[in-house]
Design a protein around this motif. Sequence first.
Motif, PDB file in Angstrom:
ATOM      1  N   ALA A 109       5.689   1.563  -7.831  1.00 42.54           N
ATOM      2  CA  ALA A 109       4.663   1.372  -8.865  1.00 42.54           C
ATOM      3  C   ALA A 109       3.835   2.626  -9.083  1.00 42.54           C
ATOM      4  O   ALA A 109       3.212   2.785 -10.134  1.00 42.54           O
ATOM      5  CB  ALA A 109       3.748   0.202  -8.481  1.00 42.54           C
ATOM      6  N   HIS A 110       3.837   3.525  -8.127  1.00 43.15           N
ATOM      7  CA  HIS A 110       3.047   4.756  -8.215  1.00 43.15           C
ATOM      8  C   HIS A 110       3.926   5.975  -8.493  1.00 43.15           C
ATOM      9  O   HIS A 110       3.447   7.105  -8.417  1.00 43.15           O
ATOM     10  CB  HIS A 110       2.273   4.968  -6.915  1.00 43.15           C
ATOM     11  CG  HIS A 110       1.341   3.847  -6.591  1.00 43.15           C
ATOM     12  ND1 HIS A 110       0.057   3.774  -7.085  1.00 43.15           N
ATOM     13  CD2 HIS A 110       1.523   2.727  -5.848  1.00 43.15           C
ATOM     14  CE1 HIS A 110      -0.528   2.673  -6.640  1.00 43.15           C
ATOM     15  NE2 HIS A 110       0.339   2.024  -5.888  1.00 43.15           N
ATOM     16  N   PRO A 149       6.814   3.472  -2.762  1.00 38.46           N
ATOM     17  CA  PRO A 149       5.823   2.798  -3.617  1.00 38.46           C
ATOM     18  C   PRO A 149       6.155   3.037  -5.088  1.00 38.46           C
ATOM     19  O   PRO A 149       5.523   3.867  -5.766  1.00 38.46           O
ATOM     20  CB  PRO A 149       4.498   3.457  -3.202  1.00 38.46           C
ATOM     21  CG  PRO A 149       4.885   4.807  -2.685  1.00 38.46           C
ATOM     22  CD  PRO A 149       6.231   4.626  -2.045  1.00 38.46           C
ATOM     23  N   THR A 163       0.841  -1.192   0.000  1.00 38.61           N
ATOM     24  CA  THR A 163       0.000   0.000   0.000  1.00 38.61           C
ATOM     25  C   THR A 163       0.878   1.245   0.000  1.00 38.61           C
ATOM     26  O   THR A 163       1.981   1.237   0.557  1.00 38.61           O
ATOM     27  CB  THR A 163      -0.925   0.028   1.235  1.00 38.61           C
ATOM     28  OG1 THR A 163      -0.137   0.170   2.412  1.00 38.61           O
ATOM     29  CG2 THR A 163      -1.757  -1.232   1.313  1.00 38.61           C
ATOM     30  N   VAL A 164       0.397   2.294  -0.616  1.00 32.86           N
ATOM     31  CA  VAL A 164       1.169   3.538  -0.685  1.00 32.86           C
ATOM     32  C   VAL A 164       1.443   4.081   0.715  1.00 32.86           C
ATOM     33  O   VAL A 164       2.585   4.443   1.048  1.00 32.86           O
ATOM     34  CB  VAL A 164       0.423   4.596  -1.530  1.00 32.86           C
ATOM     35  CG1 VAL A 164       1.150   5.936  -1.462  1.00 32.86           C
ATOM     36  CG2 VAL A 164       0.308   4.128  -2.981  1.00 32.86           C
TER      37      VAL A 164
END
Length: 197
Positions: free
Chosen positions: A150-151, A148, A37-38
């Motif tokens: 991926a974000h 994070p 999770t972010v």
Amino acid sequence: MVDDAPSAWNPANVVTVLRIAVVPVFAVVLLADGGHTVTGRLLATGLFVLAAASDRLDGWLARRSGQVTDIGKILDPIADKLLIGSALVLLSWLGDLSWAVTAVVLVRELGITVMRFFLLRYVVLPASRGGKLKTVLQAVAISLYLLPLAHLPPAVAVLAALAMALAVVVTLLTGLDYVRDALRIRRAAGLPPSAGR
């Protein structure tokens, strides 16, 4: 210079012990909700950066107050290895970092730690400048991997990979330096290379 030896429970060593205590908290935060999770990753990154930064603080406190102790010289690198090692293992567990990278770093760190304990009968081998640089590079690389990714823009992931590659190279080179120092100490003590094994 004071005549009495500094207390083992001086502020610098307390900071080192607190850094060790942060490790399980960091692990719980990182692994919460599956570890991707972010919010969880940002909190884990913050905890890691705070703990890693305390490495500079305890060294500064020890030198400033003239309270450099043998126990501090031993605990400081152990605290660093616990923090770095835990982060690497958890990142690999989550699939964000190759197990090969984690294995190389952990084998080096464990080997140097064991070597330090063998040398305790002759001398306390503190972290060298190269060792401190290695720790900083590892901390920077791990901090990037904890984000994070991926974000974030792909460039951050590339930067993380480059930072980790540099950290691994310096980790191996400084490991060789420690082995060289250990052999020199053994020779100075008049021991064969296999003594103490």
